[in-house]
Scaffold this active site. Structure first.
Site, mmCIF file in Angstrom:
data_model
loop_
_atom_site.group_PDB
_atom_site.id
_atom_site.type_symbol
_atom_site.label_atom_id
_atom_site.label_comp_id
_atom_site.label_asym_id
_atom_site.label_seq_id
_atom_site.Cartn_x
_atom_site.Cartn_y
_atom_site.Cartn_z
ATOM 1 N N ASP A 85 -10.617 3.829 13.677
ATOM 2 C CA ASP A 85 -10.736 3.442 12.262
ATOM 3 C C ASP A 85 -11.386 2.066 12.142
ATOM 4 O O ASP A 85 -10.919 1.205 11.393
ATOM 5 C CB ASP A 85 -9.370 3.454 11.582
ATOM 6 C CG ASP A 85 -9.484 3.513 10.052
ATOM 7 O OD1 ASP A 85 -10.565 3.899 9.553
ATOM 8 O OD2 ASP A 85 -8.521 3.170 9.361
ATOM 9 N N VAL A 131 3.499 -5.915 2.983
ATOM 10 C CA VAL A 131 3.275 -7.011 3.921
ATOM 11 C C VAL A 131 3.772 -8.300 3.286
ATOM 12 O O VAL A 131 3.446 -8.596 2.131
ATOM 13 C CB VAL A 131 1.789 -7.135 4.301
ATOM 14 C CG1 VAL A 131 1.561 -8.366 5.163
ATOM 15 C CG2 VAL A 131 1.345 -5.896 5.049
ATOM 16 N N GLY A 166 0.831 -1.188 0.000
ATOM 17 C CA GLY A 166 0.000 0.000 0.000
ATOM 18 C C GLY A 166 0.863 1.234 0.000
ATOM 19 O O GLY A 166 2.048 1.184 -0.340
ATOM 20 N N GLY A 167 0.265 2.366 0.426
ATOM 21 C CA GLY A 167 1.005 3.616 0.374
ATOM 22 C C GLY A 167 2.172 3.663 1.332
ATOM 23 O O GLY A 167 3.212 4.242 1.032
ATOM 24 N N MET A 168 2.014 3.071 2.540
ATOM 25 C CA MET A 168 3.072 3.140 3.550
ATOM 26 C C MET A 168 4.141 2.074 3.359
ATOM 27 O O MET A 168 5.317 2.326 3.580
ATOM 28 C CB MET A 168 2.472 2.985 4.954
ATOM 29 C CG MET A 168 2.098 4.288 5.625
ATOM 30 S SD MET A 168 1.423 3.959 7.260
ATOM 31 C CE MET A 168 2.753 3.014 7.995
ATOM 32 N N GLY A 169 3.736 0.879 3.013
ATOM 33 C CA GLY A 169 4.728 -0.198 2.990
ATOM 34 C C GLY A 169 4.204 -1.467 2.363
ATOM 35 O O GLY A 169 3.255 -1.450 1.580
ATOM 36 N N LYS A 187 5.008 -6.550 8.409
ATOM 37 C CA LYS A 187 4.718 -5.276 7.746
ATOM 38 C C LYS A 187 6.003 -4.448 7.751
ATOM 39 O O LYS A 187 6.646 -4.289 8.783
ATOM 40 C CB LYS A 187 3.599 -4.532 8.457
ATOM 41 C CG LYS A 187 3.240 -3.201 7.781
ATOM 42 C CD LYS A 187 2.157 -2.457 8.529
ATOM 43 C CE LYS A 187 0.789 -3.041 8.285
ATOM 44 N NZ LYS A 187 -0.289 -2.182 8.821
#
Length: 741
Positions: free
Chosen positions: A552, A437, A432-435, A452
């Protein structure tokens, strides 16, 4: 007179020259006859090079092989000791999980008692038999009524499920066996058993909530064991009965025996008073337990020399009181042994110790293999020597071999790059945007996990942006690690490797997130929704009690998994936006992850007060749970708009379409409960996740989601994922981890 003198001098010079020449010739002859000189001359020839270089390499290889063997013997012994200590710790974790089944089993037992007040073998047997069969290590589930009436379900050593029903006032006992889901009467006999006189009964009445008994001897078995017990009352405070979950020596020993990673090792379980509750040697357990009826077993008195010697060695250590001991080396009859122990506490606070012993020779088996490896290394050295000699003869092949070696080196470098701390990365599951898995495996335990990792490109941002990402990453890992609910994703490790790559390690789940489930298969039955929401409440109630708000909660962050034999287990994911809601827990130095006017969470599931930027409270999570329930029951979100601002304003101002207009035939109270969670004002929602869970429990009594329902759904789900690659990609853990970023 001078001439004779000149002639004499010339003659001396000639004699000296002749002597020098003879000396040189003699030296040359001696050099030619010297074996070392002859070998050097031979080695200087092309044929000599082809012979000398392989012999030299072979000699070096033999020296390296012998040296490696001597060094490896010590290092392998140490690695084996560390591995054995890790095996003991893992066995302690699994034993803790076994004992921590008790609170959930007591809750399910209470639901069955409240469901049908006419307690008998015919009513409780069919309900409790599948529960007992799916929970390893448990020997009994029972209910004892105030009049001495007792109904208990037990599992025999061969896995047979039996039901006992007795009446203290009639001194009568009936024994049943479960066949095809029904209890069949085997015999009826006289008995003196009165559950009200047993230790667990008085303990349950003496205090509120669940209690663990001290080890005691089970009636008519002669086997020691322990019980988790609680008293059950009706709404008027009248005692309905005493509920128990029992673990006896035989059943616990069978469970512990199955945890051995080292086959020849001995595992055992004992308490702080050294009373033995499990031993992996089942033959010794049967002989000792059945033969001494009425006696508790002290670990020091058990007929196992290794166990007794280990306890003596531990008692002599300066850190004997520590929770982790090992490896400990000691001897039994002159033979070296290795031991380790690990102390753990159950969810209810009781302390237990798992110990393990093994002959050191068992762990040194790899050293014997290294002898063979040394021989192979020597042979390999000879082959390398031949290759090197061939390289000298054919210079053209050197370039080709160098290129091939470079390719191999590059492959090795790629493989080494897939090492992260103690874990070996297996395959990427998503990004995804951050990292990213990854599925990974612990190098020594071979335990599959998910890891992650923060992308290097993210860390290459400006320092403020990089700090923001790493702080969220750290907060997610630490918040999850503080929580121990079975319904919260478990975090095993967190750190940074030598290359500066940040990562954390979590459990690897197998199943589907609730967003993908409903998007692909449509709305869920109401009974199943109630069952799943109750588990979400279990995770959030623990978080709220320690002062954390998730912020969230949404279907993509709720994962439906198969955990061992347990089906339909909900795991709450992604605590990256978690915050505190109790002022006493707020740290002025704690970095903020959002600016005062920024939005935190997912707009489609965000509480109105959260959208207004007010301080997060548990009520915001309860609103999000209501949105999730709406999605699960209808297959549609509460409000729908592509414009984020418009969507947020709808949550603040627009009343939600009532569930009864969308779904017919909902259980009594469910629609009202969901709509109360969606109230615009926090004070009008359920006061806590405890209250929400309790109201879901009341609804569940009227519409249970049974074990049979779960097994039927998961059988069809597993079949679908096995038959269709497209379904696997949509519903498998690839999508889960991709969304969890």
């Amino acid at each position: 007179m001078s001439e004779p003198h000149t002639d004499s001098a010339r003659g001396g010079a000639d004699s000296a020259a002749a002597t020098l020449i003879d000396a040189r010739k003699n030296a040359q002859r001696a050099a030619r006859s010297n074996p070392v000189t002859q070998v050097a001359k031979l080695a200087a020839t092309p044929t000599g090079l082809l012979i000398a270089i392989p012999l030299l390499v072979l000699l070096v290889g033999a020296i390296v092989a012998v040296n490696s063997y001597l060094n490896m013997r010590g290092s392998i012994a140490e690695m084996g000791a560390v591995y054995f200590a890790e095996v003991t710790r893992a066995a302690a974790e699994q034993t803790k999980t076994c004992l921590d089944q008790a609170p959930d089993l007591l809750e399910r037992l209470a639901m069955e008692v409240q469901r049908d007040s006419t307690l008998s073998a015919q009513t409780l047997g069919p309900a409790l038999a599948p529960i007992l069969a799916s929970h390893k290590g448990v020997s009994w589930l029972s209910v004892s009524e105030p009049d001495g009436h007792f109904v208990g379900v037990l599992v025999e050593d061969d896995g047979t499920i039996r039901v006992n029903e007795s009446w203290a006032d009639k001194e009568r006992l009936q024994r049943f066996v479960m066949e095809d889901g029904r209890p069949i009467l085997l015999m009826s006999e006289k008995t003196s058993y009165d559950p009200r006189k047993r230790p667990f009964y008085a303990l349950a009445l003496s205090a509120e909530g669940i209690q663990w008994t001290a080890p005691y001897v089970f009636f008519n078995l002669g086997l020691p064991g322990i019980s988790a017990t609680r008293a059950l009352y009706d709404a008027d405070g009248k005692l309905l009965g005493v509920l128990t979950v029992d673990f006896d020596l035989q059943t616990l020993s069978m469970f512990v025996a199955g945890l051995r990673d080292v086959e020849a090792a001995t595992l055992f379980l004992y308490d702080d008073q050294s009373l033995l509750l499990a031993h992996s040697s089942l033959a010794l357990v049967a002989e000792r337990g059945r033969g001494d009826e009425g006696a508790l077993i002290r670990a020091q008195d058990y007929p196992d020399e290794g166990l007794r010697a280990f306890l003596e060695a531990v008692a002599a250590l300066p850190d004997e009181s520590s929770d982790q001991t090992g490896p400990v080396r000691f001897e039994v009859s002159g033979e070296p042994y290795l031991g380790s122990r690990s102390v753990f506490k159950t969810l209810l606070g009781t302390r237990w110790t798992v110990g393990a012993v093994v002959r050191e020779e068992v762990l040194m088996g790899d050293v014997r293999q290294s002898n063979t490896q040394s021989i192979l290394i020597t042979i390999l050295g000879l082959l390398i020597a031949g290759v090197i000699a061939g390289v000298f003869a054919r210079r053209v092949s050197l370039m080709r071999r160098s290129a091939m070696q470079a390719t191999v080196d590059a492959a090795d470098a790629r493989r080494e790059a897939l090492e992260l701390g103690s874990y070996r990365l297996v395959r990427k599951l998503g990004q995804g945007g951050m990292g990213e898995v990854w599925e990974a495996e612990h190098r020594m335990l071979a335990r599959p996990v998910a890891i992650k990792i923060v992308k290097r490109s993210v860390l290459a941002l400006d320092s403020e942006g990089s700090e923001h990402v790493l702080e969220r990453f750290r907060r997610e890992a630490q918040a999850s690690a503080r929580l121990h609910s079975r319904n919260t994703i478990e975090i095993f490790d967190f750190g940074v490797n030598d290359e500066g790559m940040f990562y954390y390690v979590m459990e690897l789940l197998h199943g589907v997130d609730l967003h993908s489930l409903v998007a692909t298969m449509g709305p869920l039955p109401a009974a199943r929704v109630v069952y799943l929401l109750r588990q979400v409440c279990e995770s959030l109630r623990e978080a709220h009690r320690v002062g954390l708000v998730h912020r969230d909660i949404k279907p993509a962050n709720l994962y439906l998994a198969r955990c061992g034999l347990d089906l339909d287990v909900v795991k709450v994911l992604d605590f990256g936006l978690v915050t505190t809601h109790q002022p006493s827990q707020t740290n002025a130095d704690e970095p903020r992850l959002t600016e005062p006017l920024s939005l935190t969470g997912t707009p489609g599931y965000m509480a109105p007060e959260a959208a207004r930027g007010e301080a997060a409270t548990p009520a915001a999570d309860i609103y999000s749970v209501g949105c999730v329930a709406y999605w699960l029951l209808t297959g549609r979100t509460l409000f729908d708009d592509e414009n984020t601002i418009t969507l947020i304003l709808k949550h603040q101002n627009e009343p939600a379409l009532h569930l009864d207009t969308l779904v017919a035939g909902l259980p009594d109270g469910l629609s009202r409960l969901v709509m109360s969670c969606l109230e615009k004002h926090p004070e009008m929602r359920p006061r806590s996740c405890d209250e929400l869970r309790d109201r879901l429990d009341e609804i569940a009594l009227a519409c249970p989601w049974t074990t049979e329902d779960m097994e039927q759904w998961w059988d069809s789900f597993d079949g679908a994922t096995a038959d269709s690659a497209a379904v696997v990609e949509t519903l498998g853990n690839f999508t889960l981890h991709k969304r969890s970023l």
